[in-house]
Motif scaffolding. Structure first.
Motif, PDB file in Angstrom:
ATOM      1  N   LEU A   1      29.689 -38.428 -38.944  1.00  0.00           N
ATOM      2  CA  LEU A   1      30.283 -37.242 -38.354  1.00  0.00           C
ATOM      3  C   LEU A   1      29.123 -36.308 -38.053  1.00  0.00           C
ATOM      4  CD1 LEU A   1      33.051 -35.841 -37.788  1.00  0.00           C
ATOM      5  CD2 LEU A   1      32.873 -34.824 -40.050  1.00  0.00           C
ATOM      6  N   LYS A   2      28.608 -36.408 -36.822  1.00  0.00           N
ATOM      7  CA  LYS A   2      27.418 -35.651 -36.410  1.00  0.00           C
ATOM      8  C   LYS A   2      26.275 -35.905 -37.402  1.00  0.00           C
ATOM      9  CE  LYS A   2      30.098 -32.143 -33.995  1.00  0.00           C
ATOM     10  NZ  LYS A   2      30.423 -30.693 -33.835  1.00  0.00           N
ATOM     11  N   ARG A   3      25.833 -34.922 -38.138  1.00  0.00           N
ATOM     12  CA  ARG A   3      24.692 -35.099 -39.052  1.00  0.00           C
ATOM     13  C   ARG A   3      25.116 -35.615 -40.425  1.00  0.00           C
ATOM     14  NH1 ARG A   3      23.370 -30.814 -40.618  1.00  0.00           N
ATOM     15  NH2 ARG A   3      24.966 -29.486 -39.669  1.00  0.00           N
ATOM     16  N   LEU A   4      26.392 -35.855 -40.618  1.00  0.00           N
ATOM     17  CA  LEU A   4      26.895 -36.315 -41.910  1.00  0.00           C
ATOM     18  C   LEU A   4      27.198 -37.813 -41.861  1.00  0.00           C
ATOM     19  CD1 LEU A   4      27.310 -33.189 -41.991  1.00  0.00           C
ATOM     20  CD2 LEU A   4      29.414 -33.615 -43.259  1.00  0.00           C
ATOM     21  N   THR A   5      26.737 -38.544 -42.867  1.00  0.00           N
ATOM     22  CA  THR A   5      26.997 -39.976 -42.980  1.00  0.00           C
ATOM     23  C   THR A   5      27.675 -40.237 -44.310  1.00  0.00           C
ATOM     24  OG1 THR A   5      25.046 -40.510 -41.655  1.00  0.00           O
ATOM     25  CG2 THR A   5      26.005 -42.289 -42.970  1.00  0.00           C
ATOM     26  N   PHE A   6      28.811 -40.900 -44.255  1.00  0.00           N
ATOM     27  CA  PHE A   6      29.605 -41.193 -45.440  1.00  0.00           C
ATOM     28  C   PHE A   6      29.625 -42.702 -45.657  1.00  0.00           C
ATOM     29  CE2 PHE A   6      31.490 -36.962 -45.558  1.00  0.00           C
ATOM     30  CZ  PHE A   6      31.380 -36.567 -44.233  1.00  0.00           C
ATOM     31  N   GLN A   7      29.485 -43.099 -46.925  1.00  0.00           N
ATOM     32  CA  GLN A   7      29.532 -44.529 -47.236  1.00  0.00           C
ATOM     33  C   GLN A   7      30.473 -44.765 -48.401  1.00  0.00           C
ATOM     34  OE1 GLN A   7      25.720 -46.387 -47.517  1.00  0.00           O
ATOM     35  NE2 GLN A   7      26.588 -48.432 -47.652  1.00  0.00           N
ATOM     36  N   PHE A   8      31.272 -45.814 -48.299  1.00  0.00           N
ATOM     37  CA  PHE A   8      32.170 -46.223 -49.367  1.00  0.00           C
ATOM     38  C   PHE A   8      31.564 -47.455 -50.004  1.00  0.00           C
ATOM     39  CE2 PHE A   8      35.661 -45.940 -51.885  1.00  0.00           C
ATOM     40  CZ  PHE A   8      36.888 -46.422 -51.476  1.00  0.00           C
ATOM     41  N   GLY A   9      31.475 -47.481 -51.331  1.00  0.00           N
ATOM     42  CA  GLY A   9      30.886 -48.615 -52.009  1.00  0.00           C
ATOM     43  C   GLY A   9      31.660 -49.901 -51.785  1.00  0.00           C
ATOM     44  N   ASP A  10      30.968 -51.030 -51.898  1.00  0.00           N
ATOM     45  CA  ASP A  10      31.605 -52.327 -51.653  1.00  0.00           C
ATOM     46  C   ASP A  10      32.820 -52.541 -52.551  1.00  0.00           C
ATOM     47  OD1 ASP A  10      28.425 -54.060 -51.076  1.00  0.00           O
ATOM     48  OD2 ASP A  10      29.719 -52.888 -49.745  1.00  0.00           O
ATOM     49  N   ALA A  11      32.705 -52.074 -53.787  1.00  0.00           N
ATOM     50  CA  ALA A  11      33.796 -52.269 -54.750  1.00  0.00           C
ATOM     51  C   ALA A  11      34.838 -51.150 -54.692  1.00  0.00           C
ATOM     52  CB  ALA A  11      33.227 -52.366 -56.167  1.00  0.00           C
ATOM     53  N   ARG A  12      34.682 -50.218 -53.786  1.00  0.00           N
ATOM     54  CA  ARG A  12      35.606 -49.086 -53.599  1.00  0.00           C
ATOM     55  C   ARG A  12      35.728 -48.235 -54.849  1.00  0.00           C
ATOM     56  NH1 ARG A  12      39.743 -52.574 -52.157  1.00  0.00           N
ATOM     57  NH2 ARG A  12      41.300 -51.064 -52.805  1.00  0.00           N
ATOM     58  N   LYS A  13      34.583 -48.089 -55.577  1.00  0.00           N
ATOM     59  CA  LYS A  13      34.573 -47.231 -56.759  1.00  0.00           C
ATOM     60  C   LYS A  13      33.670 -46.014 -56.569  1.00  0.00           C
ATOM     61  CE  LYS A  13      35.211 -50.909 -60.193  1.00  0.00           C
ATOM     62  NZ  LYS A  13      34.630 -51.518 -61.417  1.00  0.00           N
ATOM     63  N   ASP A  14      32.855 -46.006 -55.524  1.00  0.00           N
ATOM     64  CA  ASP A  14      31.909 -44.927 -55.376  1.00  0.00           C
ATOM     65  C   ASP A  14      31.666 -44.641 -53.907  1.00  0.00           C
ATOM     66  OD1 ASP A  14      30.299 -47.625 -56.208  1.00  0.00           O
ATOM     67  OD2 ASP A  14      29.314 -46.583 -54.547  1.00  0.00           O
ATOM     68  N   SER A  15      31.087 -43.476 -53.659  1.00  0.00           N
ATOM     69  CA  SER A  15      30.820 -43.068 -52.289  1.00  0.00           C
ATOM     70  C   SER A  15      29.640 -42.114 -52.265  1.00  0.00           C
ATOM     71  CB  SER A  15      32.060 -42.372 -51.706  1.00  0.00           C
ATOM     72  OG  SER A  15      31.839 -41.982 -50.366  1.00  0.00           O
ATOM     73  N   SER A  16      29.023 -42.004 -51.097  1.00  0.00           N
ATOM     74  CA  SER A  16      27.937 -41.049 -50.937  1.00  0.00           C
ATOM     75  C   SER A  16      28.105 -40.303 -49.623  1.00  0.00           C
ATOM     76  CB  SER A  16      26.581 -41.754 -50.975  1.00  0.00           C
ATOM     77  OG  SER A  16      26.470 -42.645 -49.886  1.00  0.00           O
ATOM     78  N   LEU A  17      27.552 -39.103 -49.613  1.00  0.00           N
ATOM     79  CA  LEU A  17      27.526 -38.257 -48.414  1.00  0.00           C
ATOM     80  C   LEU A  17      26.082 -37.865 -48.166  1.00  0.00           C
ATOM     81  CD1 LEU A  17      28.294 -36.111 -46.288  1.00  0.00           C
ATOM     82  CD2 LEU A  17      29.023 -34.633 -48.162  1.00  0.00           C
ATOM     83  N   HIS A  18      25.563 -38.217 -47.003  1.00  0.00           N
ATOM     84  CA  HIS A  18      24.191 -37.883 -46.652  1.00  0.00           C
ATOM     85  C   HIS A  18      24.222 -36.890 -45.492  1.00  0.00           C
ATOM     86  CE1 HIS A  18      19.846 -38.523 -46.230  1.00  0.00           C
ATOM     87  NE2 HIS A  18      20.052 -38.511 -44.933  1.00  0.00           N
ATOM     88  N   ILE A  19      23.466 -35.809 -45.640  1.00  0.00           N
ATOM     89  CA  ILE A  19      23.358 -34.815 -44.574  1.00  0.00           C
ATOM     90  C   ILE A  19      21.915 -34.819 -44.069  1.00  0.00           C
ATOM     91  CG2 ILE A  19      23.593 -32.397 -43.902  1.00  0.00           C
ATOM     92  CD1 ILE A  19      25.670 -32.047 -46.077  1.00  0.00           C
ATOM     93  N   THR A  20      21.755 -34.983 -42.779  1.00  0.00           N
ATOM     94  CA  THR A  20      20.441 -34.983 -42.141  1.00  0.00           C
ATOM     95  C   THR A  20      20.170 -33.604 -41.554  1.00  0.00           C
ATOM     96  OG1 THR A  20      20.709 -37.325 -41.572  1.00  0.00           O
ATOM     97  CG2 THR A  20      19.028 -36.089 -40.380  1.00  0.00           C
TER      98      THR A  20
END
Lengths: 110, 115
Positions: A58-77
């Motif tokens: 989402l523009k400068r934001l990158t969201f990732q869902f873990g393979d096991a669907r237990k965790d996630s991260s948000l990266h802002i550039t």
């Protein structure tokens, strides 16, 4: 009890820097959302991730869902002062019930 | 659409008094949620309704708290009697089943201070 742990709790950075915030759980979620909350207002949805391993941008934001669907991260550039706020992750459990993490409070300095 | 509307925005009351918080969900949404937010505990789900029927009230702290949804456009959260530890921001949110993960629409909250 299903818990979502967010880290760091607080982050203060200069404008233009990159950052990553994390959301972890021992439970599996059918979907996970990221919300942003500004002072005096309710949380506003940024993104929903559903599939393990999914990456959404989402523009400068990158969201990732873990393979096991237990965790996630948000990266802002290249963070901007307008990114300042409380970032909350939320997981959907069974029965249409959403639980929230405690949040990461981000402050971006000019 | 006006979004989820909560009233009042701020409430200051004395310990022992009854407090009533109000919420108007987004028209057409069939789920309504009441959350409480504090610095110590974050956002906690208190209760949620589907088609005006309470589905899960396991988050309601104790018998002093009660919630009703008499129709699809109105819900109340009542605290009687109120205590200082009830001081928090109370949010109402509404949603509808999308099939691709939940999307909650929050109101602006009611800041409750119990003295």
């Amino acid at each position: 009890t299903q818990l979502l742990e967010q880290s760091p709790q607080f982050l203060s950075i200069q404008e233009g820097e990159n950052l990553t915030v994390y959301c972890n759980s021992s439970s599996v979620f059918s979907s996970l959302q990221w919300y942003r909350q500004e002072p005096g207002e309710g949380p506003v949805l940024l993104v929903t991730v559903v599939t393990g391993g999914e990456v959404k941008k989402l523009k400068r934001l990158t969201f990732q869902f873990g393979d096991a669907r237990k965790d996630s991260s948000l990266h802002i550039t290249a963070a901007q002062t307008g990114d300042t706020g409380l970032y909350l992750c939320a997981g959907e459990t069974g029965g249409f019930k959403t639980i929230f993490g405690a949040g990461t409070r981000l402050f971006v300095k000019a | 659409d006006a979004g989820v509307i909560q009233s009042p925005r701020h409430e200051v009351t004395e310990m022992g008094q009854e407090v009533t918080l109000r919420c108007k969900p987004i028209s057409g949404h069939d789920y309504l949620f009441w959350y409480r937010q504090t610095m110590m505990r974050g956002l906690e789900l208190l209760i949620y309704f589907n088609n005006n029927v309470p589905i899960d009230d396991s988050g309601m702290p104790e018998d002093r708290f009660s919630a009703k949804m008499p129709n699809a456009s109105f819900s109340t959260l009542k605290i009687q009697p109120s205590e200082p530890r009830d001081s928090a921001v109370y949010f109402c949110a509404s949603s509808t089943l999308l099939g691709t993960g939940e999307k909650l629409f929050f109101g602006s909250g009611t800041q409750l201070s119990v003295l």
